[in-house]
Design an enzyme around this catalytic site. Structure first.
Site, PDB file in Angstrom:
ATOM      1  N   TYR A 154       0.883  -1.050  -0.038  1.00  0.00           N
ATOM      2  CA  TYR A 154       0.020   0.051   0.042  1.00  0.00           C
ATOM      3  C   TYR A 154       0.923   1.415   0.203  1.00  0.00           C
ATOM      4  CZ  TYR A 154      -3.008   3.434   2.295  1.00  0.00           C
ATOM      5  OH  TYR A 154      -4.016   4.598   2.546  1.00  0.00           O
ATOM      6  N   LYS A 158       1.199   4.218  -2.650  1.00  0.00           N
ATOM      7  CA  LYS A 158       0.835   5.702  -2.267  1.00  0.00           C
ATOM      8  C   LYS A 158       2.166   6.452  -2.567  1.00  0.00           C
ATOM      9  CE  LYS A 158      -3.193   5.421  -0.535  1.00  0.00           C
ATOM     10  NZ  LYS A 158      -4.412   6.025  -1.262  1.00  0.00           N
TER      11      LYS A 158
HETATM   12  N1  NAD Z   1      -8.445   6.150   6.881  1.00  0.00           N
HETATM   13  C1  NAD Z   1      -7.220   6.541   6.928  1.00  0.00           C
HETATM   14  O1  NAD Z   1      -6.776   6.302   8.059  1.00  0.00           O
HETATM   15  C2  NAD Z   1      -6.464   6.912   5.585  1.00  0.00           C
HETATM   16  C3  NAD Z   1      -5.201   7.426   5.871  1.00  0.00           C
HETATM   17  C4  NAD Z   1      -4.542   7.815   4.792  1.00  0.00           C
HETATM   18  C5  NAD Z   1      -4.889   7.786   3.647  1.00  0.00           C
HETATM   19  N2  NAD Z   1      -6.210   7.106   3.488  1.00  0.00           N
HETATM   20  C6  NAD Z   1      -6.840   7.113   1.956  1.00  0.00           C
HETATM   21  O2  NAD Z   1      -7.997   7.864   1.878  1.00  0.00           O
HETATM   22  C7  NAD Z   1      -8.930   7.174   0.818  1.00  0.00           C
HETATM   23  C8  NAD Z   1     -10.300   6.833   1.317  1.00  0.00           C
HETATM   24  O3  NAD Z   1     -10.095   6.006   2.581  1.00  0.00           O
HETATM   25  P1  NAD Z   1     -11.077   5.685   3.411  1.00  0.00           P
HETATM   26  O4  NAD Z   1     -10.378   5.632   4.975  1.00  0.00           O
HETATM   27  O5  NAD Z   1     -12.241   6.609   3.357  1.00  0.00           O
HETATM   28  O6  NAD Z   1     -11.403   4.214   3.470  1.00  0.00           O
HETATM   29  P2  NAD Z   1     -13.078   3.692   3.237  1.00  0.00           P
HETATM   30  O7  NAD Z   1     -12.836   2.134   3.336  1.00  0.00           O
HETATM   31  O8  NAD Z   1     -14.047   4.340   4.251  1.00  0.00           O
HETATM   32  O9  NAD Z   1     -13.544   3.957   1.617  1.00  0.00           O
HETATM   33  C9  NAD Z   1     -12.943   3.274   0.596  1.00  0.00           C
HETATM   34  C10 NAD Z   1     -14.069   3.305  -0.434  1.00  0.00           C
HETATM   35  O10 NAD Z   1     -13.519   2.979  -1.495  1.00  0.00           O
HETATM   36  C11 NAD Z   1     -14.131   1.856  -2.222  1.00  0.00           C
HETATM   37  N3  NAD Z   1     -13.433   1.033  -3.077  1.00  0.00           N
HETATM   38  C12 NAD Z   1     -12.677  -0.012  -2.652  1.00  0.00           C
HETATM   39  N4  NAD Z   1     -12.064  -0.473  -3.714  1.00  0.00           N
HETATM   40  C13 NAD Z   1     -12.851   0.039  -4.900  1.00  0.00           C
HETATM   41  C14 NAD Z   1     -12.649  -0.188  -6.351  1.00  0.00           C
HETATM   42  N5  NAD Z   1     -11.723  -1.249  -6.752  1.00  0.00           N
HETATM   43  N6  NAD Z   1     -13.349   0.560  -7.144  1.00  0.00           N
HETATM   44  C15 NAD Z   1     -14.371   1.548  -6.420  1.00  0.00           C
HETATM   45  N7  NAD Z   1     -14.134   1.944  -5.327  1.00  0.00           N
HETATM   46  C16 NAD Z   1     -13.704   1.030  -4.504  1.00  0.00           C
HETATM   47  C17 NAD Z   1     -15.036   1.068  -1.122  1.00  0.00           C
HETATM   48  O11 NAD Z   1     -16.023   0.503  -1.660  1.00  0.00           O
HETATM   49  C18 NAD Z   1     -15.107   2.107  -0.052  1.00  0.00           C
HETATM   50  O12 NAD Z   1     -16.541   2.740  -0.257  1.00  0.00           O
HETATM   51  C19 NAD Z   1      -8.109   5.851   0.466  1.00  0.00           C
HETATM   52  O13 NAD Z   1      -7.293   6.147  -0.768  1.00  0.00           O
HETATM   53  C20 NAD Z   1      -7.096   5.769   1.553  1.00  0.00           C
HETATM   54  O14 NAD Z   1      -5.919   5.042   1.134  1.00  0.00           O
HETATM   55  C21 NAD Z   1      -7.317   6.773   4.612  1.00  0.00           C
END
Ligand code: NAD
Length: 263
Positions: A154, A158
């Site tokens: 991951y 990123k």
């Molecule tokens: N939550 C954290 O701590 C955090 C930290 C840093 C970065 N991020 C990044 O933020 C972004 C959103 O994460 P989040 O925390 O809201 O996660 P989340 O799991 O709440 O939401 C992610 C969404 O992406 C959708 N998804 C997954 N695979 C998919 C695909 N192949 N096609 C279309 N949709 C798809 C899922 O169904 C889900 O609704 C991501 O890129 C994640 O890497 C999150």
């Protein structure tokens, strides 16, 4: 006049934690929003609810790893809302490896390839529209792309998104297309549900690492994304914005130990 009045935005991962906050913020800022996510039922339910509240949205259920499905879903939504000028490449395609030793060649390859392909497919489906009008692309990266916090596949994906964003900023700049990447720290979203089930106080442990003394809410991430998407950021392109409560600024505990202050 609202900040995103009349603009059409594509948001991926749009029914997840950060994605939902982005969609709500964009709607409040006057945008029309294409709600893209792999979860078909959740997309439809969210779109029905937004429409019931009078918001201009279109459903676009698609797996971002499937370029043809993304293009078809975008084209259908564009017929409803008009051409896209903002893309928020937010969905990540998962990846569970915790250490290099627990990863496998196949898992490592998949985490990197799928995450990159997903973001590429998202932008690729919209780029011809953006070239006509100019626009703004916001990629959602992570502090994992800046330093090591576990999850090697991951994290490598990123990191690659930083390069991808810079390439978009340079290659598409002549079309008045801006591309920026935000790098959130820990955000309390459904992505954490499994770890919270395993260790309910996981956030309490994590917040000690953050100079601001807390983890982020999805809204903490959505607001800066709206800024970068808007014309308020008209001369910002190729930038990386940490949204991490000061995490990447340094390590206060280590500073104390180095300076022998309060040790
Ligand atoms: N939550 C954290 O701590 C955090 C930290 C840093 C970065 N991020 C990044 O933020 C972004 C959103 O994460 P989040 O925390 O809201 O996660 P989340 O799991 O709440 O939401 C992610 C969404 O992406 C959708 N998804 C997954 N695979 C998919 C695909 N192949 N096609 C279309 N949709 C798809 C899922 O169904 C889900 O609704 C991501 O890129 C994640 O890497 C999150």
């Amino acid at each position: 006049m609202k900040r995103l009045d009349g603009k059409v935005a594509l948001v991926t991962g749009a029914v997840g934690g950060i994605g939902t906050a982005v969609v709500k913020d964009f709607l409040a800022e006057g945008a029309k929003v294409i709600v893209m996510d792999i979860k078909e039922d959740a997309v439809q339910a969210a779109v029905d609810a937004y429409k019931a509240d009078g918001h201009p949205v279109a459903a676009a259920a698609a797996d971002i790893r499937d370029a043809d499905a993304v293009k078809a879903a975008v084209d259908k939504a564009v017929a409803e809302l008009g051409p896209v000028s903002i893309v928020v490449a937010n969905a990540n395609t998962g990846g569970a490896s915790t250490t290099l030793d627990k990863s496998t060649p196949e898992a490592f390859r998949t985490e990197i390839a799928d995450n990159m392909a997903g973001q590429f497919n998202t932008v690729h489906a919209c780029i011809d529209m953006l070239k006509k009008t100019g626009g703004s692309i916001v990629v959602v990266g992570s502090v994992n792309g800046l330093a090591t916090f576990g999850q090697p596949g991951y994290s490598a994906a990123k990191s690659a998104l930083l390069s991808y964003t810079r390439t978009m900023a340079t290659e598409y700049g002549e079309y008045n297309i801006r591309a920026n990447i935000v790098c959130p720290g820990t955000v309390r979203t459904p992505a954490w549900d499994a770890r919270l089930a395993k260790k309910p106080d996981v956030m309490d442990g994590l917040k000690r690492w953050y100079p601001l003394g807390r983890v982020a809410s999805p809204e903490d991430i959505a607001k800066p994304i709206a800024f970068l998407a808007s014309d308020d950021a008209a001369f910002i392109s190729g930038a990386m914005l940490p949204i991490d409560g000061g995490l990447m600024a340094g390590n206060h505990q280590m500073a104390r130990e180095l300076t022998l202050e309060d040790v």
